[in-house]
Write an enzyme that holds these catalytic residues in place. Structure first.
Site, mmCIF file in Angstrom:
data_model
loop_
_atom_site.group_PDB
_atom_site.id
_atom_site.type_symbol
_atom_site.label_atom_id
_atom_site.label_comp_id
_atom_site.label_asym_id
_atom_site.label_seq_id
_atom_site.Cartn_x
_atom_site.Cartn_y
_atom_site.Cartn_z
ATOM 1 N N GLU A 135 9.638 15.711 15.393
ATOM 2 C CA GLU A 135 10.087 15.572 14.321
ATOM 3 C C GLU A 135 9.469 16.620 13.412
ATOM 4 O O GLU A 135 8.331 16.754 13.258
ATOM 5 C CB GLU A 135 9.864 14.085 13.546
ATOM 6 C CG GLU A 135 10.446 13.878 12.360
ATOM 7 C CD GLU A 135 9.924 12.363 11.817
ATOM 8 O OE1 GLU A 135 8.990 11.850 12.151
ATOM 9 O OE2 GLU A 135 11.076 11.608 11.489
ATOM 10 N N CYS A 180 13.964 10.297 7.733
ATOM 11 C CA CYS A 180 13.795 9.848 9.008
ATOM 12 C C CYS A 180 14.786 9.992 9.793
ATOM 13 O O CYS A 180 14.803 10.220 11.064
ATOM 14 C CB CYS A 180 13.096 8.623 8.976
ATOM 15 S SG CYS A 180 13.917 7.534 8.141
ATOM 16 N N LYS A 192 0.748 -1.215 0.083
ATOM 17 C CA LYS A 192 -0.143 -0.142 0.065
ATOM 18 C C LYS A 192 0.848 1.243 -0.109
ATOM 19 O O LYS A 192 1.533 1.667 1.014
ATOM 20 C CB LYS A 192 -0.934 0.298 1.236
ATOM 21 C CG LYS A 192 -2.098 0.589 1.061
ATOM 22 C CD LYS A 192 -2.226 2.015 0.807
ATOM 23 C CE LYS A 192 -1.998 2.885 1.892
ATOM 24 N NZ LYS A 192 -1.777 4.676 1.844
HETATM 25 P P1 NAD Z 1 2.233 8.424 7.794
HETATM 26 O O1 NAD Z 1 2.570 7.540 9.098
HETATM 27 O O2 NAD Z 1 1.123 9.641 7.693
HETATM 28 O O3 NAD Z 1 1.882 7.447 6.374
HETATM 29 C C1 NAD Z 1 2.716 6.481 6.098
HETATM 30 C C2 NAD Z 1 1.795 5.345 5.392
HETATM 31 O O4 NAD Z 1 0.694 4.930 6.375
HETATM 32 C C3 NAD Z 1 1.141 6.057 4.345
HETATM 33 O O5 NAD Z 1 0.906 5.026 3.126
HETATM 34 C C4 NAD Z 1 -0.363 6.312 4.671
HETATM 35 O O6 NAD Z 1 -1.122 6.110 3.807
HETATM 36 C C5 NAD Z 1 -0.513 5.141 5.699
HETATM 37 N N1 NAD Z 1 -1.474 5.158 6.898
HETATM 38 C C6 NAD Z 1 -1.930 6.755 7.215
HETATM 39 N N2 NAD Z 1 -2.953 6.387 8.131
HETATM 40 C C7 NAD Z 1 -3.062 5.097 8.398
HETATM 41 C C8 NAD Z 1 -3.912 4.389 8.948
HETATM 42 N N3 NAD Z 1 -4.817 4.670 10.014
HETATM 43 N N4 NAD Z 1 -3.776 2.830 8.889
HETATM 44 C C9 NAD Z 1 -3.006 2.133 8.143
HETATM 45 N N5 NAD Z 1 -1.969 3.084 7.418
HETATM 46 C C10 NAD Z 1 -2.352 4.539 7.482
HETATM 47 O O7 NAD Z 1 3.886 8.748 7.524
HETATM 48 P P2 NAD Z 1 4.528 9.845 6.155
HETATM 49 O O8 NAD Z 1 3.977 11.194 6.565
HETATM 50 O O9 NAD Z 1 3.871 9.415 4.926
HETATM 51 O O10 NAD Z 1 5.803 9.554 6.383
HETATM 52 C C11 NAD Z 1 6.538 10.560 7.101
HETATM 53 C C12 NAD Z 1 6.946 9.547 8.549
HETATM 54 O O11 NAD Z 1 7.783 8.254 8.029
HETATM 55 C C13 NAD Z 1 8.068 10.259 9.368
HETATM 56 O O12 NAD Z 1 7.692 10.131 10.634
HETATM 57 C C14 NAD Z 1 9.360 9.404 8.891
HETATM 58 O O13 NAD Z 1 10.361 9.572 9.907
HETATM 59 C C15 NAD Z 1 8.993 8.177 8.783
HETATM 60 N N6 NAD Z 1 9.981 7.367 8.016
HETATM 61 C C16 NAD Z 1 10.631 6.304 8.754
HETATM 62 C C17 NAD Z 1 11.388 5.709 8.117
HETATM 63 C C18 NAD Z 1 12.300 4.453 8.762
HETATM 64 O O14 NAD Z 1 12.941 3.715 8.195
HETATM 65 N N7 NAD Z 1 12.371 4.372 10.093
HETATM 66 C C19 NAD Z 1 11.613 5.778 6.592
HETATM 67 C C20 NAD Z 1 10.895 6.811 5.950
HETATM 68 C C21 NAD Z 1 9.862 7.400 6.463
#
Ligand code: NAD
Length: 496
Positions: free
Chosen positions: A399, A300, A191
């Site tokens: 963050e 991240c 997804k």
């Molecule tokens: P997000 O949590 O908003 O979304 C991530 C994914 O989750 C998307 O595909 C989104 O559609 C989905 N999602 C959103 N709500 C959901 C729900 N209720 N249930 C299931 N899925 C849902 O994050 P973002 O804004 O897309 O990404 C940024 C975040 O990701 C930052 O906090 C960043 O640090 C983190 N990140 C971490 C890593 C790592 O390897 N640790 C790598 C990249 C990004």
């Protein structure tokens, strides 16, 4: 069915972006059950790019059923690792051949500088090859020396695995996540984030092209609250891997827990760079400024808190200001641009909001940042920013996910370690010193998954990359152990 003719051109990418998109489920290209779609935009212009299926629970169920069927009956799970490896090597080669097209799609959809998007696509290829290599060499059957019994453990794939990925490194993170699962013989449902669904769909095109059996790779597009939540709550999965924010990570882990499905979480960070007074000031300032402006700070594991030894603090700060000021902000496909837009209007509001909140709480704006304008492009641009002050400030604790670093001086090693560890997160920190004994000593005292010395953002294949505390759980990615996570152990025993 999608057809791509040219492997190497922006026109091919544009043709793909402009088509009527369908999701990839069970080897077929399908619309959402209710016909709903959403619009993905170019963050550099705010222009609509493509209409993509907005899928819900019924579509997600179809995808998980397709992955389960492929696991049971396509032969993928039972295939000897070398046969599966041949198909996956073909996929890696096809992705590599289409690198320019994929990079163009990814750059346009995610607001990523084109050269960086190319790097992400190559990283996908390298990751897939790395895990294929492990699958060929790992011991799948291990005899055990047990008195009075003939005993072995066998490693087998789990079944259908779910992957929810964010928008900052869409294609690279799909590679990090699905490669060990596929190489081990699992089937996958991906997804992608609603802001960046296009490269995942192109992967479906290439998977179909090289003959990966139908249902082994499925791509379900849609919003997090609908498609994402439905995937996280699906009882038919055997494993879940989520990369994204801690807030959503909690929801995903909670939903998986109710079905007793193990969840791997890779979450946010608030990393520190600890800079000692024996460094080459110009070089270190250049590299940290490069790290925080790389992909507009939407990384991240970025160093967002720069802890600087007091004797060099003023000089270091002035060098950082020079470097950050000189970064060329521009459209992501313009070769002169060094930093593109952030991914969305929402993300720009977030970054600008933290600058204001930080100032309200008493931080100094060393380099003010704020909205940036790019001639002829109505995108989501911001300027690099530097703040300074106490680490209690909201901009030093939460963050931000933009090109914003927070500076604080320290007096000695013990204070630097305490400051770096004073966070709820635990992803990645770096230590900068020419005294390598000191650098190692400090690096080993960090409460986090990753410590880097005289560098930031380092991910060689084979080194586990994982977060702890609010930055993640479940073992991480990119290592031999990640491959093992996608196998279940079965012990087989016969009393003698
Ligand atoms: P997000 O949590 O908003 O979304 C991530 C994914 O989750 C998307 O595909 C989104 O559609 C989905 N999602 C959103 N709500 C959901 C729900 N209720 N249930 C299931 N899925 C849902 O994050 P973002 O804004 O897309 O990404 C940024 C975040 O990701 C930052 O906090 C960043 O640090 C983190 N990140 C971490 C890593 C790592 O390897 N640790 C790598 C990249 C990004």
């Amino acid at each position: 069915m999608n057809t791509i003719i040219d492997t190497n051109s922006a026109e091919t990418a544009r043709a793909f972006i402009g088509k009527i998109h369908k999701a990839f489920i069970g080897g077929e290209w399908v619309a959402a059950a209710d016909g709903a779609t959403f619009t993905t935009r170019d963050p550099g212009t705010n222009a609509p790019l493509a209409e993509v299926p907005s899928m819900g629970a019924a579509d997600v169920d179809r995808a998980v059923q397709a992955a389960a069927k492929a696991f049971r009956s396509s032969g993928w799970a039972e295939m000897p690792a070398n046969e599966r490896g041949v198909l996956l090597h073909r996929l890696a080669e096809e992705v590599e051949k289409h690198k320019a097209v994929l990079a163009h799609i990814e750059a346009t959809d995610a607001g990523k500088i084109l050269a960086q998007a190319e790097g992400d696509v190559q990283n996908f290829v390298d990751t897939l090859r790395y895990f294929i290599g492990i699958s060929l060499n790992v011991q799948h059957r291990t005899p055990l020396a047990v008195r009075g019994h003939e005993a072995t453990t066998v490693r087998l794939p789990w079944g259908p695995c779910g992957f929810i990925v964010p928008w900052n490194f869409p294609f690279l993170l799909i590679g990090w996540n699905i490669s060990p699962a596929l190489a081990a013989g699992n089937t996958v449902v991906i997804k992608p984030a609603e802001d960046t669904p296009l490269s995942a769909l192109y992967l479906g095109v290439l998977a179909e092209r090289v003959g990966i059996p139908a249902g082994v790779i499925n791509v379900v597009t849609g919003y997090g609250e609908t498609a994402g939540a439905a995937l996280a709550a699906h009882p038919g999965l055997k494993r879940m891997s989520f990369t994204g924010s801690p807030e959503v990570g909690r929801l995903v882990a909670g939903a998986c827990a109710l079905n007793l499905i193990p969840a791997k979480l890779e979450l946010g960070g608030k990393g520190a760079a600890v800079v000692f007074d024996d460094v080459d000031i110009d070089d270190t300032a250049t590299r940290l400024a490069g790290a925080i402006t790389f992909h507009t700070g939407q990384v991240c594991c970025d160093a967002t808190r720069w802890l600087v030894h007091r004797p060099i603090y003023d000089k270091f700060v002035s060098r950082c200001v020079e470097r950050m000021k000189s970064v060329v902000v521009g459209y992501q496909l313009d070769p002169a641009s060094q930093m593109g837009p952030v991914v969305s209007a929402k993300q720009r509001e977030r970054v600008l909001g933290y600058l204001e909140r930080g100032k309200t709480e008493g931080a100094e704006w060393v380099l003010p940042g704020g909205p940036a304008t790019v001639a002829g492009r109505d995108g989501f641009y911001v300027k690099p920013a530097l703040m300074a002050g106490t680490l209690k400030n909201v901009a030093a604790r939460e963050e931000i996910f933009g090109p914003v670093a927070y500076l604080t001086p320290f007096d000695d090693e013990a204070q630097a370690i305490a400051m770096a560890n004073d966070t709820d997160y635990g992803l990645a920190n770096s230590v900068w010193s020419t005294d390598l004994d000191r650098a190692r000593r400090v690096a080993e005292r960090m409460i986090a998954g990753n410590s880097w010395i005289n560098a930031h953002n380092v991910f060689p294949h084979g080194v586990p990359y994982a977060g702890i505390n609010k930055s993640g759980m479940g073992g991480g990615v990119l290592s031999f152990e990640t491959f093992l996570d996608y196998t279940r152990g079965l012990s087989v025993v016969r009393p003698l």
